[in-house]
Design an enzyme around this catalytic site. Structure first.
Site, PDB file in Angstrom:
ATOM      1  N   ASP A  11       0.866  -1.188   0.111  1.00 60.77           N
ATOM      2  CA  ASP A  11       0.097  -0.015   0.077  1.00 60.77           C
ATOM      3  C   ASP A  11       0.711   1.345   0.113  1.00 60.77           C
ATOM      4  O   ASP A  11       0.665   2.211  -0.777  1.00 60.77           O
ATOM      5  CB  ASP A  11      -1.140  -0.097   1.236  1.00 60.77           C
ATOM      6  CG  ASP A  11      -0.475  -0.288   2.599  1.00 60.77           C
ATOM      7  OD1 ASP A  11       0.935  -0.594   2.477  1.00 60.77           O
ATOM      8  OD2 ASP A  11      -1.073  -0.122   3.458  1.00 60.77           O
TER       9      ASP A  11
ATOM     10  N   ASP B 252       7.245   4.104   2.541  1.00 60.10           N
ATOM     11  CA  ASP B 252       7.439   4.968   3.510  1.00 60.10           C
ATOM     12  C   ASP B 252       9.199   5.254   3.725  1.00 60.10           C
ATOM     13  O   ASP B 252       9.793   5.877   2.704  1.00 60.10           O
ATOM     14  CB  ASP B 252       6.954   4.773   4.804  1.00 60.10           C
ATOM     15  CG  ASP B 252       6.761   5.912   5.584  1.00 60.10           C
ATOM     16  OD1 ASP B 252       6.988   7.021   5.342  1.00 60.10           O
ATOM     17  OD2 ASP B 252       5.877   6.062   6.844  1.00 60.10           O
TER      18      ASP B 252
ATOM     19  N   LYS C 147       5.783   8.073  -0.257  1.00 56.09           N
ATOM     20  CA  LYS C 147       6.024   9.323   0.414  1.00 56.09           C
ATOM     21  C   LYS C 147       7.657   9.370   0.204  1.00 56.09           C
ATOM     22  O   LYS C 147       8.276   9.051   1.250  1.00 56.09           O
ATOM     23  CB  LYS C 147       6.029   9.074   2.040  1.00 56.09           C
ATOM     24  CG  LYS C 147       4.679   9.554   2.370  1.00 56.09           C
ATOM     25  CD  LYS C 147       4.518   9.367   3.830  1.00 56.09           C
ATOM     26  CE  LYS C 147       3.249   9.414   4.789  1.00 56.09           C
ATOM     27  NZ  LYS C 147       3.269   9.068   6.021  1.00 56.09           N
TER      28      LYS C 147
END
Ligand code: PRP
Length: 182
Positions: free
Chosen positions: A105, A108, A136
């Site tokens: 998903d 990071d 991100k």
């Protein structure tokens, strides 16, 4: 905010990515996968459990032969100083000489996918490609090759469409930003 009970904090949610935008982007991602994996026999490896909503939408558009398997990994393990990945559920399928599409998903710090990719490469797949819904980049600590990205987002705490805060909000149809009172 991981580990803090969401009910203890005054907070609100704002929509960052609407359900419609997600649907349109997932459709494009699926088209790219259909183009790139055409004629191949693929094992889709999904990481539990934040990926389940994205995965369900993504694979329904897939037109090449595919099988599905899951891996469970603990981010608590991957985020310890040792950086060691704790595998809570291992693959059941043999991916040796298979084309593997790894689905997660969110990318990071990159620690989770870095460790999972290394583990999968040791199993000698014919190829390994990775697809994430969210990226991100500001948070990156480990560089990991990712071929398919849904959305690049700023460093905000996001929930919904599978992503949780303290296990809540995975059911939201959109990606929301958590805003907490100061
Ligand atoms: C999240 C997400 C990624 C990972 C990304 O999983 O699903 O696997 O963290 O973080 P990283 O790039 O910093 O390693 P989480 O541990 O929250 O589990 P979940 O999918 O069960 O919610």
């Amino acid at each position: 905010m991981k580990g803090r009970d969401h009910s203890e904090m005054t907070h609100s949610l704002e929509v960052m990515i609407s359900a419609r935008r997600i649907r349109d982007r997932v459709k494009v991602l699926t088209q790219e996968l259909n183009r790139d994996f055409q004629g191949r026999d693929v094992v889709v490896v999904a990481l539990l459990k934040g990926t389940v909503v994205f995965l369900a939408d993504l694979i329904r558009g897939i037109e090449f032969p595919m099988r599905l398997d899951f891996m469970g990994v603990s981010s608590y393990g991957s985020k310890t100083q040792s950086g060691k990945l704790i595998v809570t559920q291992d693959l059941r399928m043999d991916v040796r000489d298979r084309h593997v599409l790894l689905v997660d998903d969110i990318l990071d710090t990159g620690r989770t996918l870095h460790a999972v990719q290394r583990r999968l490469r040791r199993l000698q797949p014919a190829s390994l490609r990775t697809c994430v819904l969210l990226d991100k980049p500001e948070r990156r600590e480990k560089q990991v090759p990712v071929e398919y990205v849904g959305f690049r987002i700023p460093n905000r705490f996001v929930v919904g469409y599978g992503l949780d805060w303290d296990e809540h909000y995975r059911n939201l149809p959109h990606i929301g930003v958590v805003k907490t009172a100061a």
